[in-house]
Scaffold this motif. Structure first.
Motif: not given
Length: 143
Positions: A27-36, A38-41, A131-133
């Motif tokens: 979950x921690x890894x998913x959360x970190x990657x999802x946050x990154x 959010x500005x893209x996909x 995060x989504x700009x």
């Protein structure tokens, strides 16, 4: 698509073993990657949907230590901190700190500011802008 994970056969005494913490680490890894991402996909997600994805009350997260002074100084210059101080005192417009909002948002959603809680509306705005700009005008239509 949606993938849901749940641990089976969790023994009461095994709650702190490495084998039983895999879901929390996932979950921690998913959360970190999802946050990154959010500005893209995931930019097309509404901030409310993205916020709901980031909130999982079923997984207990290890609390992150708050940012140390050296980490803050590495992320922000003294001039940046002065601009934030001026903004917090309503002396300047939000446009003056917009360049810092993505980093502040990332640190907030990664829980690096300690035990700071924002309302759902404040969190959605911070997520949308930082995060989504998205522009304030876009958020006005979506929220």
């Amino acid at each position: 698509s949606c993938v849901m994970l749940k641990m089976l056969r969790v023994e009461e005494g095994d709650s702190h073993t490495e084998e039983s913490n895999w879901l929390s680490a996932f979950w921690t890894d998913f959360r970190r990657r999802f946050i990154s991402l959010l500005a893209y996909q995931f930019n097309s997600f509404s901030p409310t949907l993205a916020l709901n994805i980031l909130q999982n009350k079923n997984v207990t997260q290890e609390s992150q230590p708050p940012l140390a002074r050296s980490e803050i100084e590495a992320l922000f210059s003294p001039y940046d901190l002065k601009r934030l101080e001026m903004y917090s005192q309503n002396m300047v417009d939000y446009h003056l700190i917009m360049d810092m909002i993505p980093m502040i948002s990332r640190m907030y959603f990664l829980k690096r500011f300690g035990n700071i809680n924002l309302s759902a509306a404040q969190s959605a705005i911070l997520l949308g802008i930082g995060l989504q700009h998205k522009s304030v005008e876009q958020l006005e239509k979506e929220i």
